[in-house]
Design a protein around this motif. Structure first.
Motif, PDB file in Angstrom:
ATOM      1  N   ARG A 111       0.846  -1.197   0.000  1.00 29.48           N
ATOM      2  CA  ARG A 111       0.000   0.000   0.000  1.00 29.48           C
ATOM      3  C   ARG A 111       0.887   1.256   0.000  1.00 29.48           C
ATOM      4  N   ARG A 112       1.965   1.209   0.775  1.00 29.38           N
ATOM      5  CA  ARG A 112       2.874   2.352   0.853  1.00 29.38           C
ATOM      6  C   ARG A 112       3.472   2.672  -0.523  1.00 29.38           C
ATOM      7  N   LEU A 113       3.879   1.639  -1.246  1.00 28.18           N
ATOM      8  CA  LEU A 113       4.437   1.867  -2.590  1.00 28.18           C
ATOM      9  C   LEU A 113       3.396   2.481  -3.524  1.00 28.18           C
ATOM     10  N   THR A 116       2.701   6.067  -2.547  1.00 29.03           N
ATOM     11  CA  THR A 116       3.807   6.958  -2.927  1.00 29.03           C
ATOM     12  C   THR A 116       3.776   7.223  -4.425  1.00 29.03           C
ATOM     13  N   GLN A 117       3.568   6.171  -5.197  1.00 29.01           N
ATOM     14  CA  GLN A 117       3.452   6.355  -6.646  1.00 29.01           C
ATOM     15  C   GLN A 117       2.260   7.265  -6.956  1.00 29.01           C
ATOM     16  N   GLY A 118       1.124   6.973  -6.357  1.00 23.92           N
ATOM     17  CA  GLY A 118      -0.104   7.741  -6.628  1.00 23.92           C
ATOM     18  C   GLY A 118       0.054   9.207  -6.263  1.00 23.92           C
ATOM     19  N   GLY A 301      15.521   7.229  -3.294  1.00 24.51           N
ATOM     20  CA  GLY A 301      15.674   6.822  -1.898  1.00 24.51           C
ATOM     21  C   GLY A 301      17.139   6.625  -1.536  1.00 24.51           C
ATOM     22  N   SER A 302      17.360   6.129  -0.320  1.00 27.75           N
ATOM     23  CA  SER A 302      18.730   5.972   0.190  1.00 27.75           C
ATOM     24  C   SER A 302      19.502   4.893  -0.559  1.00 27.75           C
ATOM     25  N   GLU A 303      20.806   5.103  -0.617  1.00 27.25           N
ATOM     26  CA  GLU A 303      21.697   4.110  -1.235  1.00 27.25           C
ATOM     27  C   GLU A 303      21.616   2.785  -0.489  1.00 27.25           C
ATOM     28  N   VAL A 304      21.530   2.875   0.829  1.00 29.77           N
ATOM     29  CA  VAL A 304      21.423   1.662   1.647  1.00 29.77           C
ATOM     30  C   VAL A 304      20.021   1.681   2.240  1.00 29.77           C
ATOM     31  N   SER A 305      19.197   0.710   1.845  1.00 30.34           N
ATOM     32  CA  SER A 305      17.795   0.787   2.250  1.00 30.34           C
ATOM     33  C   SER A 305      17.233  -0.589   2.580  1.00 30.34           C
ATOM     34  N   SER A 306      16.776  -0.727   3.827  1.00 28.86           N
ATOM     35  CA  SER A 306      16.154  -2.005   4.172  1.00 28.86           C
ATOM     36  C   SER A 306      14.775  -2.113   3.527  1.00 28.86           C
ATOM     37  N   ASN A 307      14.137  -0.961   3.273  1.00 30.65           N
ATOM     38  CA  ASN A 307      12.855  -0.999   2.538  1.00 30.65           C
ATOM     39  C   ASN A 307      13.070  -1.609   1.154  1.00 30.65           C
ATOM     40  N   ALA A 308      14.126  -1.118   0.485  1.00 30.45           N
ATOM     41  CA  ALA A 308      14.388  -1.600  -0.876  1.00 30.45           C
ATOM     42  C   ALA A 308      14.708  -3.096  -0.847  1.00 30.45           C
ATOM     43  N   LEU A 316       7.722  -7.333  -4.259  1.00 31.49           N
ATOM     44  CA  LEU A 316       6.839  -6.182  -4.488  1.00 31.49           C
ATOM     45  C   LEU A 316       7.370  -5.288  -5.600  1.00 31.49           C
ATOM     46  N   LYS A 317       8.703  -5.148  -5.651  1.00 27.33           N
ATOM     47  CA  LYS A 317       9.304  -4.203  -6.599  1.00 27.33           C
ATOM     48  C   LYS A 317      10.616  -4.789  -7.111  1.00 27.33           C
ATOM     49  N   GLY A 318      10.728  -4.938  -8.422  1.00 30.49           N
ATOM     50  CA  GLY A 318      11.955  -5.512  -8.986  1.00 30.49           C
ATOM     51  C   GLY A 318      12.866  -4.441  -9.541  1.00 30.49           C
ATOM     52  N   MET A 357      19.470  -1.856  -3.797  1.00 38.26           N
ATOM     53  CA  MET A 357      18.618  -1.831  -4.997  1.00 38.26           C
ATOM     54  C   MET A 357      18.267  -0.409  -5.440  1.00 38.26           C
ATOM     55  N   ASN A 358      18.088   0.507  -4.504  1.00 42.29           N
ATOM     56  CA  ASN A 358      17.803   1.897  -4.910  1.00 42.29           C
ATOM     57  C   ASN A 358      18.962   2.457  -5.725  1.00 42.29           C
ATOM     58  N   GLU A 359      20.166   2.086  -5.305  1.00 43.34           N
ATOM     59  CA  GLU A 359      21.364   2.583  -5.982  1.00 43.34           C
ATOM     60  C   GLU A 359      21.500   1.934  -7.372  1.00 43.34           C
TER      61      GLU A 359
HETATM   62  N1  BYC Z   1      11.746  12.695  -0.593  1.00 39.42           N
HETATM   63  O1  BYC Z   1      14.717   3.473   2.508  1.00 39.42           O
HETATM   64  P1  BYC Z   1      14.440   4.783   1.896  1.00 39.42           P
HETATM   65  C1  BYC Z   1       6.573   9.584 -11.133  1.00 39.42           C
HETATM   66  C2  BYC Z   1      11.574   8.497   2.297  1.00 39.42           C
HETATM   67  S1  BYC Z   1       7.968   9.584 -10.167  1.00 39.42           S
HETATM   68  C3  BYC Z   1      11.121  12.474   0.569  1.00 39.42           C
HETATM   69  O2  BYC Z   1      15.552   5.716   1.683  1.00 39.42           O
HETATM   70  P2  BYC Z   1      12.807   3.540  -0.042  1.00 39.42           P
HETATM   71  C4  BYC Z   1       6.190  10.841 -11.768  1.00 39.42           C
HETATM   72  C5  BYC Z   1      10.883   7.181   2.015  1.00 39.42           C
HETATM   73  O3  BYC Z   1       9.582   7.383   1.457  1.00 39.42           O
HETATM   74  C6  BYC Z   1       8.057   7.961  -9.467  1.00 39.42           C
HETATM   75  N2  BYC Z   1      11.148  11.314   1.231  1.00 39.42           N
HETATM   76  O4  BYC Z   1      13.755   4.669   0.515  1.00 39.42           O
HETATM   77  C7  BYC Z   1       7.128  11.691 -12.302  1.00 39.42           C
HETATM   78  C8  BYC Z   1      10.873   6.565   3.394  1.00 39.42           C
HETATM   79  O5  BYC Z   1       9.816   7.142   4.145  1.00 39.42           O
HETATM   80  P3  BYC Z   1       8.915   6.229   5.120  1.00 39.42           P
HETATM   81  C9  BYC Z   1       7.254   7.806  -8.201  1.00 39.42           C
HETATM   82  C10 BYC Z   1      11.869  10.324   0.679  1.00 39.42           C
HETATM   83  O6  BYC Z   1      11.625   3.394   0.799  1.00 39.42           O
HETATM   84  C11 BYC Z   1       6.733  12.900 -12.869  1.00 39.42           C
HETATM   85  C12 BYC Z   1      12.186   7.052   3.975  1.00 39.42           C
HETATM   86  O7  BYC Z   1      12.581   8.186   3.194  1.00 39.42           O
HETATM   87  N3  BYC Z   1       7.157   6.431  -7.810  1.00 39.42           N
HETATM   88  O8  BYC Z   1       5.946   8.594 -11.258  1.00 39.42           O
HETATM   89  O9  BYC Z   1      13.590   2.345  -0.394  1.00 39.42           O
HETATM   90  C13 BYC Z   1       5.388  13.235 -12.901  1.00 39.42           C
HETATM   91  C14 BYC Z   1      13.282   6.034   3.930  1.00 39.42           C
HETATM   92  O10 BYC Z   1      13.265   5.473   2.669  1.00 39.42           O
HETATM   93  C15 BYC Z   1      12.549  10.473  -0.526  1.00 39.42           C
HETATM   94  C16 BYC Z   1       7.844   5.867  -6.795  1.00 39.42           C
HETATM   95  O11 BYC Z   1       8.599   6.513  -6.112  1.00 39.42           O
HETATM   96  C17 BYC Z   1      12.470  11.730  -1.178  1.00 39.42           C
HETATM   97  N4  BYC Z   1      13.084  11.955  -2.348  1.00 39.42           N
HETATM   98  O12 BYC Z   1      12.506   4.202  -1.460  1.00 39.42           O
HETATM   99  C18 BYC Z   1       4.443  12.391 -12.362  1.00 39.42           C
HETATM  100  C19 BYC Z   1       7.648   4.394  -6.587  1.00 39.42           C
HETATM  101  N5  BYC Z   1      13.175   9.310  -0.815  1.00 39.42           N
HETATM  102  O13 BYC Z   1       8.201   5.239   4.235  1.00 39.42           O
HETATM  103  C20 BYC Z   1       4.840  11.190 -11.796  1.00 39.42           C
HETATM  104  C21 BYC Z   1       7.145   4.058  -5.229  1.00 39.42           C
HETATM  105  C22 BYC Z   1      12.894   8.474   0.183  1.00 39.42           C
HETATM  106  O14 BYC Z   1       9.901   5.589   6.043  1.00 39.42           O
HETATM  107  N6  BYC Z   1       8.048   4.422  -4.187  1.00 39.42           N
HETATM  108  N7  BYC Z   1      12.113   9.069   1.079  1.00 39.42           N
HETATM  109  O15 BYC Z   1       7.985   7.230   5.743  1.00 39.42           O
HETATM  110  C23 BYC Z   1       9.163   3.756  -3.861  1.00 39.42           C
HETATM  111  O16 BYC Z   1       9.514   2.806  -4.504  1.00 39.42           O
HETATM  112  C24 BYC Z   1       9.937   4.168  -2.678  1.00 39.42           C
HETATM  113  O17 BYC Z   1       9.052   4.690  -1.758  1.00 39.42           O
HETATM  114  C25 BYC Z   1      11.041   5.224  -2.929  1.00 39.42           C
HETATM  115  C26 BYC Z   1      11.851   5.354  -1.644  1.00 39.42           C
HETATM  116  C27 BYC Z   1      11.896   4.816  -4.127  1.00 39.42           C
HETATM  117  C28 BYC Z   1      10.469   6.597  -3.216  1.00 39.42           C
END
Ligand code: BYC
Length: 473
Positions: A111-113, A116-118, A301-308, A316-318, A357-359
């Protein structure tokens, strides 16, 4: 599969077969339209715009073109065709059948992914809402609105998943997607870049080149998801996304072309002379590029990420185009990560690949960004100027990850904060740059005419001439 347009919500998911879901989405629809009215493109609701609308999800002939008013655009729910034999392509569940429902244990991270995308989709529409008032041409105005309506549809795509698969919390999240707003001090959008103002067209083209490209990479990695409805939804979103990046790449190339014309005409590289002639000088272009590239790098996101790591492990995400890799499990594989150390130096640490994986995604994104730079530099070379454009180091100006708060120059060398502050104006847009760019932003709406800071496109839309009246005001 053809899209059913006879229903209130166009769709190819047989919405009529699920009355509860249909009613829930029909309940959300007026809220979306109200959001579009108040937070979407300012004015232009009465204009007829030459828009493309999805009519099917096949690669060939998936869209139709015609004059549409934006409020009448048929936002709908379109999933790429199902492959009943699809299996999970990576992670711990590799080889098992793809999931048609959400496994209970992964409900919350999935749901979080999706949220975030939405969240990014309406955010971008909000960021761009005033740009119509300063469009450089009707061609560009139409492209802006095309992107806006499609981002609106991408929001629908995620809202469908939330409503269809996440019950009550999904419905609540869908409401909140309309309640957070870009740049709002109390309820901002989730990711940093989506709270940055996009108030001039140079920023818009940088955004569609760099930030939409993050969209491409994130959507491609979600298209690999074990959760099949998410994979099918994002696969179709990618079809629409290609045009957004095209707008960015060609828009930036036209800005460069115009600067070069002025430089040739005046026989000078002097940025002040280029500005005086009403074009955007290359150093200003480079500073905008540095800003949007570095901000977009944070979106991974972070270079080192347990979420990733857990998103990969659970399926969930490849990785984008997962099939191009040999190893889809990535267990006991190390990744060498360069990071800042306590002595203001850089050291390399071995971390598990899954945590990196983020990296991995960010590195493929950087390579993709380079392609545009190569093309623009060829343009510069052909024009006989010695100036070149360059992507700054991924360490430069980062707010997320191991480089956040570390002062690096655009070449990636760590510098003292005082030096960074002293030279910031060479590297990032200054107030003066922004004011200058803003001063060029004057609306041009005579068919075929272009603002003086941008060259015409090479061709019109869907084989129509550039002079076509793409927006009837
Ligand atoms: N700003 O382990 P971490 C698009 C948060 S664009 C603020 O480092 P994770 C489009 C992170 O949410 C594509 N916060 O990273 C383009 C987490 O917070 P919570 C959008 C940030 O989770 C143009 C915490 O830091 N889609 O489509 O591995 C026009 C620690 O996270 C940021 C997606 O992003 C940031 N920059 O990866 C229209 C795909 N970066 O959860 C549309 C879905 C990280 O601890 N999202 N944080 O509160 C994901 O896959 C992942 O959430 C992320 C972050 C890649 C964004």
């Amino acid at each position: 599969m053809a899209i059913n347009y006879s229903e209130k919500i166009p769709n190819n998911v047989n919405l009529t077969d699920d009355r509860t879901l249909q009613r829930a989405l029909e309940h959300w629809q007026p809220k979306f339209l109200e959001w579009w009215r108040t937070m979407g493109p300012s004015d232009f609701a009465a204009a007829d715009i030459y828009l493309r609308t999805a009519v099917g999800v096949d690669a060939a002939g998936w869209a139709s073109y015609g004059q549409v008013r934006m409020p009448d655009y048929r936002w709908g729910i379109f999933l790429a065709d199902a492959d009943p034999a699809r299996t999970i392509g990576f992670g711990d569940h590799m080889g098992e059948p793809a999931w048609q429902q959400v496994p209970g244990e992964y409900r919350s991270p999935l749901r979080r992914l999706i949220v975030t995308q939405g969240d990014t989709e309406p955010a971008s529409v909000e960021q761009q809402r005033l740009l119509g008032h300063s469009c450089p041409s009707l061609y560009d105005l139409r492209n802006l609105f095309q992107i806006n309506v499609e981002e609106g549809r991408h929001l629908w795509a995620m809202v469908y998943l939330l409503h269809a698969y996440f019950g009550r919390d999904g419905r609540e999240e869908a409401e909140e997607l309309l309640e957070r707003h870009s740049g709002d001090a109390d309820k901002p959008r989730i990711l940093g870049t989506f709270n940055e103002p996009v108030t001039d067209w140079l920023s818009f083209f940088m955004f569609t080149y760099f930030t939409d490209r993050d969209g491409k990479y994130q959507l491609k990695s979600l298209a690999e998801s074990a959760f099949d409805p998410l994979a099918r939804t994002t696969r179709f979103m990618l079809t629409e996304e290609a045009h957004h990046m095209f707008v960015g790449e060609t828009g930036l190339s036209r800005v460069i072309k115009r600067a070069l014309e002025v430089m040739t005409e005046l026989r000078t590289d002097d940025p002040a002379a280029v500005r005086n002639a009403g074009a955007i000088d290359l150093p200003t272009f480079q500073r905008y590029l540095n800003f949007w590239f570095s901000s977009s790098l944070d979106l991974f996101g972070s270079e080192v990420s347990s979420n990733a790591a857990s998103s990969f492990a659970t399926g969930l995400k490849g990785r984008p185009d997962e099939s191009q890799y040999d190893d889809h499990r990535c267990v006991d594989v190390a990744f060498e990560l360069a990071q800042p150390d306590a002595a203001r130096g850089i050291s390399t640490e071995s971390i598990p690949l899954r945590n990196a994986m983020n990296e991995v995604l960010r590195a493929s994104y950087v390579r993709d960004c380079e392609l545009g730079l190569k093309r623009w530099n060829r343009q510069l070379e052909r024009a006989g100027t010695a100036q070149r454009l360059k992507l700054p180091s991924p360490r430069f100006h980062r707010a997320i990850g191991v480089w956040a708060g570390v002062h690096c120059d655009p070449d990636g060398a760590i510098v003292a904060e005082s030096e960074f502050r002293r030279r910031e104006g060479e590297w990032l847009p200054t107030d003066g740059d922004r004011a200058f760019v803003q001063s060029l932003m004057r609306q041009v709406v005579a068919p075929g005419r272009m603002a003086g800071w941008i060259a015409p496109p090479e061709r019109g839309i869907n084989s129509l001439p550039i002079e076509y009246e793409y927006v009837r005001l």
